[in-house]
Design a protein around this motif. Structure first.
Motif, PDB file in Angstrom:
ATOM      1  N   GLY A   1      42.482  32.188  64.790  1.00 33.36           N
ATOM      2  CA  GLY A   1      42.148  33.100  66.286  1.00 33.36           C
ATOM      3  C   GLY A   1      40.992  34.142  66.216  1.00 33.36           C
ATOM      4  N   CYS A   2      40.832  34.878  66.787  1.00 33.93           N
ATOM      5  CA  CYS A   2      40.474  36.289  67.392  1.00 33.93           C
ATOM      6  C   CYS A   2      40.604  36.822  65.891  1.00 33.93           C
ATOM      7  CB  CYS A   2      40.299  37.144  68.369  1.00 33.93           C
ATOM      8  SG  CYS A   2      39.492  38.385  68.718  1.00 33.93           S
TER       9      CYS A   2
ATOM     10  N   HIS B   1      49.051  34.194  62.564  1.00 32.25           N
ATOM     11  CA  HIS B   1      48.491  33.694  63.757  1.00 32.25           C
ATOM     12  C   HIS B   1      48.674  32.613  64.055  1.00 32.25           C
ATOM     13  CE1 HIS B   1      46.168  31.985  60.041  1.00 32.25           C
ATOM     14  NE2 HIS B   1      45.834  30.675  60.712  1.00 32.25           N
TER      15      HIS B   1
ATOM     16  N   SER C   1      41.220  25.420  69.067  1.00 29.23           N
ATOM     17  CA  SER C   1      39.942  25.914  67.267  1.00 29.23           C
ATOM     18  C   SER C   1      39.147  25.645  69.138  1.00 29.23           C
ATOM     19  CB  SER C   1      39.812  25.279  66.605  1.00 29.23           C
ATOM     20  OG  SER C   1      38.324  25.828  66.003  1.00 29.23           O
TER      21      SER C   1
ATOM     22  N   TYR D   1      37.839  29.246  65.793  1.00 25.52           N
ATOM     23  CA  TYR D   1      38.747  29.549  65.231  1.00 25.52           C
ATOM     24  C   TYR D   1      39.586  29.113  64.413  1.00 25.52           C
ATOM     25  CZ  TYR D   1      39.504  33.118  69.176  1.00 25.52           C
ATOM     26  OH  TYR D   1      38.799  33.717  70.450  1.00 25.52           O
TER      27      TYR D   1
END
Length: 175
Positions: free
Chosen positions: A9-10, A67, A74, A79
């Motif tokens: 993730g971020c 996550h 992605s 990601y």
């Protein structure tokens, strides 16, 4: 101190998650590279931690539960769900933790265990994203639920926070 890398993730979210844990001394967000075929940089964090305070297995479990460890989202590959290891011992712990998570969730894991090759930090204006302004809409929508989840399910490892939300909140929203 020991060092491990995480991607998923971020990196703003991932950074905020690990900054909320006891025993974590340093969290650097940026872009991590591994070996072929995973040499393209992906968002992630490098975590410096004290294994006498928090175990590597606990860090990995927190990562997997905060996550989309089994999801497929992605965009552009940036990601990547991964644990970036620095030693063979870390690789063994990561593989066991991911297998246990997959068995408990009854889903095949997509989280990779990859060798750490390189790191490029984020621009200074993005570092400590949550800590610099937790009221940002992104923080409230994506990071706060993850931190609430940690406070509820990893109470012995969570740093105290006077602004902690009630235990009635839903599980974290994943990107």
């Amino acid at each position: 101190m020991e060092t491990i890398g995480f991607g998923g993730g971020c990196h703003w979210c991932t950074e905020g998650v690990f900054q909320a844990l006891r025993g974590v001394a340093q969290v650097d967000q940026g872009f991590i590279r591994s070996e072929v075929p995973w040499e393209a940089a992906a968002e992630g964090v490098i975590v410096g931690f004290d294994p006498a305070v928090i175990s590597l297995a606990t860090l990995i479990e927190v990562h997997l539960r905060t996550h989309s460890a089994n999801g497929t989202y992605s965009p552009g590959g940036r990601y990547r769900s991964a644990v970036y290891v620095f030693t063979a011992e870390q690789r063994a712990v990561a593989e066991i933790a991911i297998d246990q998570f997959a068995s408990a969730s009854r889903e095949a894991p997509r989280t990779l265990v990859l060798a750490f090759v390189g790191f490029e930090p984020s621009a200074p204006r993005y570092r400590n994203y949550y800590r610099t302004d937790p009221q940002r809409p992104f923080c409230r929508r994506y990071i706060d639920p993850k931190l609430d989840f940690i406070r509820r399910h990893f109470t012995d490892n969570a740093l105290p926070d006077a602004a902690a939300a009630s235990a009635d909140l839903a599980p974290p929203r994943t990107e």
